[in-house]
Design an enzyme around this catalytic site. Sequence first.
Site, PDB file in Angstrom:
ATOM      1  N   GLU A 256     -15.263  29.506  58.003  1.00 49.11           N
ATOM      2  CA  GLU A 256     -14.873  28.914  56.714  1.00 49.11           C
ATOM      3  C   GLU A 256     -13.914  27.781  56.972  1.00 49.11           C
ATOM      4  O   GLU A 256     -12.855  27.974  57.573  1.00 49.11           O
ATOM      5  CB  GLU A 256     -14.140  29.955  55.865  1.00 49.11           C
ATOM      6  CG  GLU A 256     -15.021  30.695  54.907  1.00 49.11           C
ATOM      7  CD  GLU A 256     -14.198  31.565  53.965  1.00 49.11           C
ATOM      8  OE1 GLU A 256     -14.770  32.541  53.469  1.00 49.11           O
ATOM      9  OE2 GLU A 256     -12.998  31.288  53.745  1.00 49.11           O
TER      10      GLU A 256
ATOM     11  N   ASP B  75      -4.074  29.641  46.301  1.00 44.08           N
ATOM     12  CA  ASP B  75      -3.545  29.893  47.633  1.00 44.08           C
ATOM     13  C   ASP B  75      -2.076  30.267  47.651  1.00 44.08           C
ATOM     14  O   ASP B  75      -1.277  29.732  46.888  1.00 44.08           O
ATOM     15  CB  ASP B  75      -3.765  28.660  48.522  1.00 44.08           C
ATOM     16  CG  ASP B  75      -5.220  28.535  48.934  1.00 44.08           C
ATOM     17  OD1 ASP B  75      -5.741  29.509  49.511  1.00 44.08           O
ATOM     18  OD2 ASP B  75      -5.832  27.487  48.670  1.00 44.08           O
TER      19      ASP B  75
END
Lengths: 272, 402
Positions: free
Chosen positions: A49, A60
């Site tokens: 990824e 995040d």
Amino acid sequence: MNRITEEFNKLKTAKRGGFVPFIVAGDPDLATTKNLIVKLAEKGASVIELGVPFSDPVADGVTIQASGERALRNAISVEKILQIVDEVRREKCETPIILFSYFNPILQFGLEKFASEAAKSGVDGILITDLVPEEAGEFRRILAEKNLALIMLAAPTSSDERLRKICAQASGFVYAVSRAGVTGARNETSSAAENLVARLRKFTDLPIAVGFGISTAAQVAETWKYADAAVVGSAIVAEMMKIAANPDKVPNDFVERIGDFAGNLLPENIST
Amino acid sequence: MNNFQPDERGYWGEFGGRFVPETLMSPIEELTEAYFAVRDDANFQREFLQLLKDFSGRPTPLFHAKRLSEKFGGAQIYLKREELGHTGSHKINNAIGQILLARKMGKRRIIAETGAGQHGVATATVCALFGLECVVYMGTEDMRRQELNVFRMRLMGAEVRGVDAGAKTLKDAINEALRDWVTNVDSTYYLLGSALGPHPYPLMVRDFQSVIGKEAREQILEKNGELPTALVACVGGGSNAIGLFHPFLGDDSVRMIGVEAGGKGNNLGEHAARFNKAGGGRIGVLQGTKSYLLQNDDGQIALTHSISAGLDYASVGPEHAFLQSIGRVEYAMATDGEALEAFQLLSETEGIIPALESSHAIAHLLKLAPEMSASETIICNLSGRGDKDVSQVQEMLRENGA
């Protein structure tokens, strides 16, 4: 067949789980990102990824936020990231690569243009953290034309009705978020993950990867008991930022050390 | 879409929608359902209006600013005195509406973002009123320039958490509030302060703020027996403007002008004028909604600048983007300097110290009113009072050698 599907078929035949490391493209710099991808593939990554840094990463936690900020100082763009994937493919590295992005950078690049150039460069799929199934239809069709997967996120808070919608849009695999919250390493994986994976199986035959909070080989092994793959992000990114605390002074053995760190997250490598 | 309502996915034309992490979708669906249940509920609306009256002091006056009108030598200017409401700005209207909804939903923990601090103060106020836990996210740059509001929030028992990311302003505070919400979905109600974010926020905030325009419409008809010629309001996220404009949207004769922050220049990073295409404004997706954004070619959100913290934001409410696209509302800019002059002008001329945000709207009157005739009228939304800004202005005037 898409490389992702091929890889999960191989894992299934071998009766083992998949390992999906995450790194942010461009941190500490793009040349290092390229070498890291090749190294992670060597160390047994099933899918890699690659984070596309964004100025406002609401999904995040602090670790990946900080890494993204470092990458953005290098003026990282979607175009440059695709270039790196292209170079990786020229080195005969065939591990599936997916991009992990927020929607705006892809939207500004152009959805059609993205699909066409990503396919050309050797990208296999994309996951967009802020693209829910209600908004994903058009992009899914554009990606499918180029045989690119749209990996959808499912969360413990998602209702069955939502899981059905998510699975209807998903291709490649489904990414099950282990807990409500932002990305970030935890010592224990939430028990919500196992329950979510079981619920997802009712709606899809696609492989299911679990991520958010997985940071040790023991957690990877635990995840493999009920899911098809485990994603490790913040733990690797934190190690990268520790070893290259100053992104302008990356140690010569950086790629080797991160490769070893990632390799040690694979349960079978612990006992050897 | 009729009557300027969004479709069921929350779109006005191509603007709006829901672009959030999947974890937030169930709480957002729950919120939508709860909101639509009370939207047409007479008891809820009665309770809302009662609190606006008893707690906030509504209706706010519509004041004929005669000396200002004379000075500009054109249209008659009326000020909608939102700054006279409790806590000193229009933000209290939405905070009261949403806190009633949060209570109905059984939420005990309230989070909010704030730019200038006015929404944070309004949220802290209603949380104190109902005894609910309150956490307000605020950029550390905004905490510095709005120190007084930080103290007011803390005085009312709110926890103010400084946000150090990015430009340390409103956008960064919203990011942090969203991260809190995604982590604490079960217990927490996100009391978003402007007509922004994922559906249903832009609709809900606009509905609660529409009390401004409803009152203004009645008041001007009562005073003059006819509709105003034009409406003027400043636009950050756009809640005070949409609140004034919305009840007049069906009145084709009424011209509407939203005033964005022109900052100190036309380059990306020097202003917060999202509809300024030459300045880098383009359609994109940020913080849950599709609208006009200030961004670079790679889709990274640009830093913004404005003298006023409340207008210093890279995106604008999706309904404004729609109203701009169909030409129903015009959008103009006022620079830092023009706003600063307007701040002083209104203080001297009418004895009203406006917020720096509202000063942008006043600044536009200087361009608009003189071109109009004395029989025409303008309603300008005085969205907030300037007490919070006086020390910042004092400092700037000293630097300018005034």
